[in-house]
Write a protein that holds these residues in place. Structure first.
Motif, PDB file in Angstrom:
ATOM      1  N   GLY A  64       0.841  -1.185   0.000  1.00  0.00           N
ATOM      2  CA  GLY A  64       0.000   0.000   0.000  1.00  0.00           C
ATOM      3  C   GLY A  64       0.876   1.234   0.000  1.00  0.00           C
ATOM      4  N   TYR A  65       0.411   2.270   0.661  1.00  0.00           N
ATOM      5  CA  TYR A  65       1.130   3.540   0.712  1.00  0.00           C
ATOM      6  C   TYR A  65       1.310   3.992   2.144  1.00  0.00           C
ATOM      7  N   LYS A  66       2.397   4.718   2.353  1.00  0.00           N
ATOM      8  CA  LYS A  66       2.635   5.340   3.652  1.00  0.00           C
ATOM      9  C   LYS A  66       3.363   6.650   3.427  1.00  0.00           C
ATOM     10  N   LEU A  67       3.274   7.514   4.409  1.00  0.00           N
ATOM     11  CA  LEU A  67       3.949   8.805   4.302  1.00  0.00           C
ATOM     12  C   LEU A  67       5.454   8.595   4.243  1.00  0.00           C
ATOM     13  N   ALA A  68       6.120   9.383   3.435  1.00  0.00           N
ATOM     14  CA  ALA A  68       7.571   9.306   3.335  1.00  0.00           C
ATOM     15  C   ALA A  68       8.260  10.079   4.458  1.00  0.00           C
ATOM     16  N   LYS A  69       7.508  10.968   5.102  1.00  0.00           N
ATOM     17  CA  LYS A  69       8.004  11.765   6.228  1.00  0.00           C
ATOM     18  C   LYS A  69       6.932  11.757   7.303  1.00  0.00           C
ATOM     19  N   SER A  70       7.271  12.246   8.457  1.00  0.00           N
ATOM     20  CA  SER A  70       6.284  12.301   9.533  1.00  0.00           C
ATOM     21  C   SER A  70       5.215  13.349   9.215  1.00  0.00           C
ATOM     22  N   PRO A  71       4.021  13.222   9.817  1.00  0.00           N
ATOM     23  CA  PRO A  71       2.958  14.212   9.585  1.00  0.00           C
ATOM     24  C   PRO A  71       3.358  15.627   9.990  1.00  0.00           C
ATOM     25  N   GLU A  72       4.314  15.764  10.888  1.00  0.00           N
ATOM     26  CA  GLU A  72       4.793  17.094  11.296  1.00  0.00           C
ATOM     27  C   GLU A  72       5.669  17.741  10.227  1.00  0.00           C
ATOM     28  N   GLU A  73       6.171  16.948   9.287  1.00  0.00           N
ATOM     29  CA  GLU A  73       7.097  17.456   8.273  1.00  0.00           C
ATOM     30  C   GLU A  73       6.445  17.742   6.920  1.00  0.00           C
ATOM     31  N   ILE A  74       5.190  17.378   6.757  1.00  0.00           N
ATOM     32  CA  ILE A  74       4.500  17.581   5.484  1.00  0.00           C
ATOM     33  C   ILE A  74       3.421  18.638   5.687  1.00  0.00           C
ATOM     34  N   THR A  75       3.441  19.653   4.837  1.00  0.00           N
ATOM     35  CA  THR A  75       2.463  20.740   4.957  1.00  0.00           C
ATOM     36  C   THR A  75       1.375  20.626   3.886  1.00  0.00           C
ATOM     37  N   ALA A  76       0.291  21.306   4.151  1.00  0.00           N
ATOM     38  CA  ALA A  76      -0.780  21.398   3.152  1.00  0.00           C
ATOM     39  C   ALA A  76      -0.235  22.034   1.875  1.00  0.00           C
ATOM     40  N   GLY A  77       0.668  22.986   2.020  1.00  0.00           N
ATOM     41  CA  GLY A  77       1.284  23.627   0.858  1.00  0.00           C
ATOM     42  C   GLY A  77       2.058  22.647  -0.005  1.00  0.00           C
ATOM     43  N   SER A 117       2.216  26.736   6.743  1.00  0.00           N
ATOM     44  CA  SER A 117       2.323  26.654   8.204  1.00  0.00           C
ATOM     45  C   SER A 117       1.340  25.635   8.792  1.00  0.00           C
ATOM     46  N   THR A 118       0.594  24.967   7.930  1.00  0.00           N
ATOM     47  CA  THR A 118      -0.363  23.960   8.374  1.00  0.00           C
ATOM     48  C   THR A 118       0.161  22.575   8.005  1.00  0.00           C
ATOM     49  N   THR A 119       0.527  21.801   9.013  1.00  0.00           N
ATOM     50  CA  THR A 119       1.053  20.457   8.776  1.00  0.00           C
ATOM     51  C   THR A 119      -0.071  19.425   8.793  1.00  0.00           C
ATOM     52  N   LEU A 120       0.235  18.247   8.289  1.00  0.00           N
ATOM     53  CA  LEU A 120      -0.722  17.144   8.379  1.00  0.00           C
ATOM     54  C   LEU A 120      -1.039  16.827   9.831  1.00  0.00           C
ATOM     55  N   ALA A 121      -0.041  16.914  10.688  1.00  0.00           N
ATOM     56  CA  ALA A 121      -0.262  16.652  12.116  1.00  0.00           C
ATOM     57  C   ALA A 121      -1.309  17.606  12.674  1.00  0.00           C
ATOM     58  N   MET A 122      -1.239  18.858  12.292  1.00  0.00           N
ATOM     59  CA  MET A 122      -2.222  19.846  12.756  1.00  0.00           C
ATOM     60  C   MET A 122      -3.612  19.523  12.216  1.00  0.00           C
ATOM     61  N   LEU A 123      -3.695  19.131  10.959  1.00  0.00           N
ATOM     62  CA  LEU A 123      -4.990  18.849  10.342  1.00  0.00           C
ATOM     63  C   LEU A 123      -5.676  17.645  10.971  1.00  0.00           C
ATOM     64  N   ILE A 124      -4.924  16.616  11.310  1.00  0.00           N
ATOM     65  CA  ILE A 124      -5.570  15.420  11.858  1.00  0.00           C
ATOM     66  C   ILE A 124      -5.888  15.568  13.336  1.00  0.00           C
ATOM     67  N   GLN A 125      -5.365  16.612  13.960  1.00  0.00           N
ATOM     68  CA  GLN A 125      -5.660  16.844  15.378  1.00  0.00           C
ATOM     69  C   GLN A 125      -6.743  17.896  15.580  1.00  0.00           C
ATOM     70  N   PHE A 126      -7.234  18.446  14.513  1.00  0.00           N
ATOM     71  CA  PHE A 126      -8.216  19.531  14.560  1.00  0.00           C
ATOM     72  C   PHE A 126      -9.601  18.951  14.773  1.00  0.00           C
TER      73      PHE A 126
END
Length: 139
Positions: A64-77, A117-126
């Motif tokens: 399958g697929y997985k993130l290549a970096k942690s959710p804190e390192e990938i931004t919406a941008g 300035s919006t990371t995946l980590a921020m989005l999934i914790q919202f």
């Protein structure tokens, strides 16, 4: 600037993978089922995300697929630029009026700042109240 389904669904894929970060590869079919989306369409979106180094693919029966970096390192941008192209509300390079050109640049920069300035980590914790105290997945 209007974000198309490519950008929105790409963000959905990435948020889904982020909620399962560290759990191994996630089949795209499962992502499609969880969000009631076309697996075929998601396959078209995952390729550029993989080529950009945002996700990794794992082959095989348990692949399958997985993130290549942690959710804190990938931004919406990061995601939006890969799927939508440059962030700009209008093509302002041909703008003759300096005041309007400056306005378009400021709008572009404000959008880019928010996305970057919006990371995946921020989005999934919202959560629905705008708090990041609870670990929830909204989109």
């Amino acid at each position: 600037m209007k974000i198309s389904t490519k950008g929105r669904y790409g963000l959905t894929i990435m948020m889904d993978l982020a909620t399962r970060y560290g759990q191994g590869p996630i089949p795209l079919k499962r992502v499609a089922e969880r969000h009631d989306l076309s697996e075929h369409y998601l396959e078209q979106l995952i390729a550029p995300l993989r080529n950009a180094g945002l996700v990794r693919s794992i082959r095989g029966a348990y692949g399958g697929y997985k993130l290549a970096k942690s959710p804190e390192e990938i931004t919406a941008g990061d995601i939006i630029r890969v799927l939508e192209g440059p962030i700009s509300p209008v093509e302002f390079t041909d703008e003759d009026n300096p005041a309007r050109r400056d306005l378009w640049k400021r709008i572009r920069d404000a959008i880019a700042t928010e996305l970057d300035s919006t990371t995946l980590a921020m989005l999934i914790q919202f959560d629905s109240d705008g708090n990041t105290d609870n670990y929830m997945f909204y989109i």
